[in-house]
Design a protein around this motif. Structure first.
Motif, PDB file in Angstrom:
ATOM      1  N   ASP A 158      -4.368   6.638 -10.192  1.00 56.40           N
ATOM      2  CA  ASP A 158      -4.233   7.805  -9.314  1.00 56.40           C
ATOM      3  C   ASP A 158      -5.416   7.978  -8.375  1.00 56.40           C
ATOM      4  O   ASP A 158      -5.332   8.761  -7.419  1.00 56.40           O
ATOM      5  N   ARG A 159      -6.514   7.274  -8.619  1.00 54.88           N
ATOM      6  CA  ARG A 159      -7.635   7.332  -7.683  1.00 54.88           C
ATOM      7  C   ARG A 159      -7.307   6.628  -6.372  1.00 54.88           C
ATOM      8  O   ARG A 159      -8.022   6.797  -5.380  1.00 54.88           O
ATOM      9  N   GLY A 160      -6.238   5.840  -6.372  1.00 55.88           N
ATOM     10  CA  GLY A 160      -5.761   5.213  -5.153  1.00 55.88           C
ATOM     11  C   GLY A 160      -6.382   3.862  -4.876  1.00 55.88           C
ATOM     12  O   GLY A 160      -7.309   3.427  -5.575  1.00 55.88           O
ATOM     13  N   PRO A 161      -5.866   3.186  -3.868  1.00 54.79           N
ATOM     14  CA  PRO A 161      -6.380   1.860  -3.500  1.00 54.79           C
ATOM     15  C   PRO A 161      -7.716   1.962  -2.777  1.00 54.79           C
ATOM     16  O   PRO A 161      -8.112   3.033  -2.322  1.00 54.79           O
ATOM     17  N   SER A 162      -8.393   0.835  -2.673  1.00 52.06           N
ATOM     18  CA  SER A 162      -9.650   0.786  -1.927  1.00 52.06           C
ATOM     19  C   SER A 162      -9.805  -0.590  -1.316  1.00 52.06           C
ATOM     20  O   SER A 162      -9.109  -1.543  -1.680  1.00 52.06           O
ATOM     21  N   ASP A 163     -10.743  -0.704  -0.403  1.00 47.83           N
ATOM     22  CA  ASP A 163     -11.008  -1.985   0.241  1.00 47.83           C
ATOM     23  C   ASP A 163     -11.564  -2.999  -0.747  1.00 47.83           C
ATOM     24  O   ASP A 163     -11.564  -4.200  -0.460  1.00 47.83           O
ATOM     25  N   ALA A 164     -12.042  -2.522  -1.895  1.00 48.37           N
ATOM     26  CA  ALA A 164     -12.606  -3.432  -2.901  1.00 48.37           C
ATOM     27  C   ALA A 164     -11.535  -4.044  -3.802  1.00 48.37           C
ATOM     28  O   ALA A 164     -11.855  -4.900  -4.634  1.00 48.37           O
ATOM     29  N   ASP A 165     -10.272  -3.626  -3.664  1.00 49.06           N
ATOM     30  CA  ASP A 165      -9.213  -4.198  -4.500  1.00 49.06           C
ATOM     31  C   ASP A 165      -9.080  -5.686  -4.205  1.00 49.06           C
ATOM     32  O   ASP A 165      -8.980  -6.082  -3.042  1.00 49.06           O
ATOM     33  N   PRO A 166      -9.067  -6.536  -5.241  1.00 47.83           N
ATOM     34  CA  PRO A 166      -8.964  -7.984  -5.006  1.00 47.83           C
ATOM     35  C   PRO A 166      -7.673  -8.362  -4.296  1.00 47.83           C
ATOM     36  O   PRO A 166      -6.634  -7.700  -4.454  1.00 47.83           O
ATOM     37  N   GLU A 167      -7.731  -9.424  -3.537  1.00 52.82           N
ATOM     38  CA  GLU A 167      -6.568  -9.897  -2.783  1.00 52.82           C
ATOM     39  C   GLU A 167      -5.391 -10.217  -3.695  1.00 52.82           C
ATOM     40  O   GLU A 167      -4.238  -9.945  -3.362  1.00 52.82           O
ATOM     41  N   TRP A 168      -5.677 -10.787  -4.864  1.00 54.74           N
ATOM     42  CA  TRP A 168      -4.592 -11.215  -5.753  1.00 54.74           C
ATOM     43  C   TRP A 168      -3.806 -10.046  -6.316  1.00 54.74           C
ATOM     44  O   TRP A 168      -2.716 -10.241  -6.866  1.00 54.74           O
ATOM     45  N   MET A 169      -4.322  -8.818  -6.178  1.00 60.89           N
ATOM     46  CA  MET A 169      -3.644  -7.658  -6.754  1.00 60.89           C
ATOM     47  C   MET A 169      -2.600  -7.054  -5.830  1.00 60.89           C
ATOM     48  O   MET A 169      -2.143  -5.934  -6.060  1.00 60.89           O
ATOM     49  N   SER A 170      -2.189  -7.763  -4.800  1.00 64.21           N
ATOM     50  CA  SER A 170      -1.204  -7.211  -3.869  1.00 64.21           C
ATOM     51  C   SER A 170       0.110  -6.863  -4.574  1.00 64.21           C
ATOM     52  O   SER A 170       0.869  -6.018  -4.105  1.00 64.21           O
ATOM     53  N   PHE A 171       0.374  -7.477  -5.724  1.00 58.68           N
ATOM     54  CA  PHE A 171       1.608  -7.208  -6.472  1.00 58.68           C
ATOM     55  C   PHE A 171       1.523  -5.896  -7.242  1.00 58.68           C
ATOM     56  O   PHE A 171       2.547  -5.366  -7.684  1.00 58.68           O
ATOM     57  N   PHE A 172       0.303  -5.376  -7.442  1.00 55.14           N
ATOM     58  CA  PHE A 172       0.118  -4.259  -8.366  1.00 55.14           C
ATOM     59  C   PHE A 172       0.207  -2.929  -7.631  1.00 55.14           C
ATOM     60  O   PHE A 172      -0.718  -2.491  -6.958  1.00 55.14           O
ATOM     61  N   GLY A 173       1.347  -2.314  -7.801  1.00 55.81           N
ATOM     62  CA  GLY A 173       1.573  -0.982  -7.272  1.00 55.81           C
ATOM     63  C   GLY A 173       2.301  -0.175  -8.321  1.00 55.81           C
ATOM     64  O   GLY A 173       2.335  -0.527  -9.512  1.00 55.81           O
TER      65      GLY A 173
END
Length: 466
Positions: A338-353
């Motif tokens: 719930d803290r939301g996405p950030s620019d630090a999220d790894p590229e490989w995590m694009s599937f994780f929503g």
């Protein structure tokens, strides 16, 4: 390759707004499908545009961006004129590649006239054509082109030696291979990809063993790229039921992360190790690996990464029958998510929503035997999922079918099973086949129900093992 003359594209960054690079990349892919384009957009591509590394998109991306933002020109989006970029690329590419690799590379001449618009499958920018010409001379790129069906011949791949000096072109080849594998896996599943993807992995580690990177930053990128490639190939093994192979690949990635002092790669390796351990029934190991991943991940600034690792831990606790431990880990995962996405999220995590969050929570409830609750979360996962992730959508529906069957909702289970069978022509995943087979076994006693009987007959006629 980033240039010292790169100017950040602030206009494009403003268009992204509060969405993470991964979320914005997903929006780009959705827009592409609306106009029958196909682009392999991911968080890294968005980052390169915003950093000014891509001064003008290729024709496919141009169409997509103008569709997303009607009434605006490429200049409004922060890009440069195509003829200006092409001329500069032609003059500078040879010199930059030579500086990066320590080898002489002839400049690529600029086209005499713009090419007509075409659909580029999996292209990541106008500079990709230049890059491909540069790294066709190096091992991993050639092998990637061959093994992933992107052109070339096996003889060409086997004849190419490891380059004497490893520069940005070779590292970019490894990184591009990782993106291609992930894209193909999202659309089609792991079966059929694993054997082909193992050859570029060997080539990437051959580059590491050569120890000839021109700069420390290049060496760090190569370690990260080879480690991510090892995880990607490990995932293909994991998803196609080759658990021992997957375990070996994940361990190799973890060792690479430790040697390079790369916490992001270490967290990723532990995340996948935890997932594999749960699937293999080693639940205590799943908990320990997830906790180790969280320790590594705390050095980053990605709440979404820590959320996913908490979900991995919850799955381990569920396997151990520890309902309290599972619920605590799930609560932590939701709070972090719930803290939301950030620019630090790894590229490989694009599937994780949110769909994956729902699906993993469904797994926990199913493991604890709460089938109705599991079905509710699995259903939400199917509704929320982006169709781009075709393999994941089919997997969520297979889980939903099993949960519904165990909960006694037989007709609904059969309907979900039909949707899975609809996808199996394009998606090849041993995990999905195994899960739909489990649904079949659960529904066999209800064969007399019309919906159930139709589903069972259809499965029997399409089962690849027959």
């Amino acid at each position: 390759m980033a240039s010292s003359r790169a100017v950040p594209n602030h206009a494009f960054r403003q268009l992204r707004g509060r969405r993470s690079p991964g979320e914005f990349a997903a929006a780009v892919r959705r827009a592409a499908r609306e106009i029958d384009e196909q682009v392999a957009c991911d968080a890294r591509y968005i980052g390169r545009v915003e950093a000014g590394e891509i001064r003008c998109p290729n024709y496919a991306y141009e169409r997509v961006f103008l569709h997303m933002f009607p009434g605006r020109t490429l200049t409004d989006l922060g890009f440069s004129a195509r003829e200006q970029v092409r001329g500069r690329a032609a003059r500078s590419t040879g010199a930059e590649a030579a500086a990066g690799t320590g080898a002489e590379v002839a400049p690529v001449p600029a086209p005499q006239a713009p090419a007509p618009p075409t659909t580029h499958h999996g292209d990541t920018g106008e500079e990709s054509d230049v890059l491909r010409r540069a790294f066709m001379k190096s091992g991993p790129a050639t092998v990637a082109i061959v093994t992933l069906g992107l052109g070339g011949t096996p003889a060409m791949a086997s004849a190419v030696p490891v380059p004497r000096r490893v520069g940005a072109a070779e590292v970019s080849a490894v990184e591009e291979t990782v993106r291609r594998i992930r894209l193909l896996d999202d659309r089609h599943g792991a079966d059929g990809l694993y054997q082909r993807a193992s050859r570029p992995l060997r080539a990437a580690y051959a580059l590491l063993d050569a120890g000839t990177a021109t700069r420390r930053s290049t060496a760090d990128r190569l370690h990260a790229g080879a480690g991510e490639l090892s995880i990607s190939v490990g995932w293909l093994a994991h998803d196609s039921g080759r658990f021992d192979d997957a375990r070996s690949h994940y361990a190799e990635a973890l060792a690479t992360a430790r040697l390079a002092g790369d916490p992001a790669l270490e967290a990723h390796a532990f995340c996948n190790t935890s997932f594999l351990a749960k699937d293999a029934g080693r639940y205590r190991e799943a908990v320990r690996a997830a906790q180790a991943g969280r320790r590594a991940g705390r050095r980053l600034s990605s709440s979404r990464l820590l959320s996913l690792l908490a979900l991995r831990e919850a799955g381990g606790w569920a396997g151990l029958g520890d309902r309290t431990g599972c619920e605590q880990a799930l609560s932590l995962a939701h709070g972090l998510f719930d803290r939301g996405p950030s620019d630090a999220d790894p590229e490989w995590m694009s599937f994780f929503g949110e769909p994956e969050l729902e699906a993993l929570e469904a797994h926990c409830h199913a493991t604890l035997g709460d089938w109705a609750r599991a079905a509710r979360h699995a259903y939400r996962a199917t509704v929320l999922q982006d169709p781009h992730f075709a393999r994941n959508l089919a997997l969520y529906r297979a889980d939903l079918a099993t949960d519904l069957a165990r909960a006694g909702s037989h007709d609904e289970a059969a309907a979900a099973g039909h949707q899975v069978l609809d996808a199996l022509g394009d998606v090849q995943s041993s995990r999905i086949h195994a899960r739909i087979a489990a649904t079949v076994r659960l529904l066999l006693p209800q064969r007399r129900l019309p919906e159930v009987g139709a589903f069972l007959d259809r499965h029997a006629s399409t089962d690849p093992r027959r």
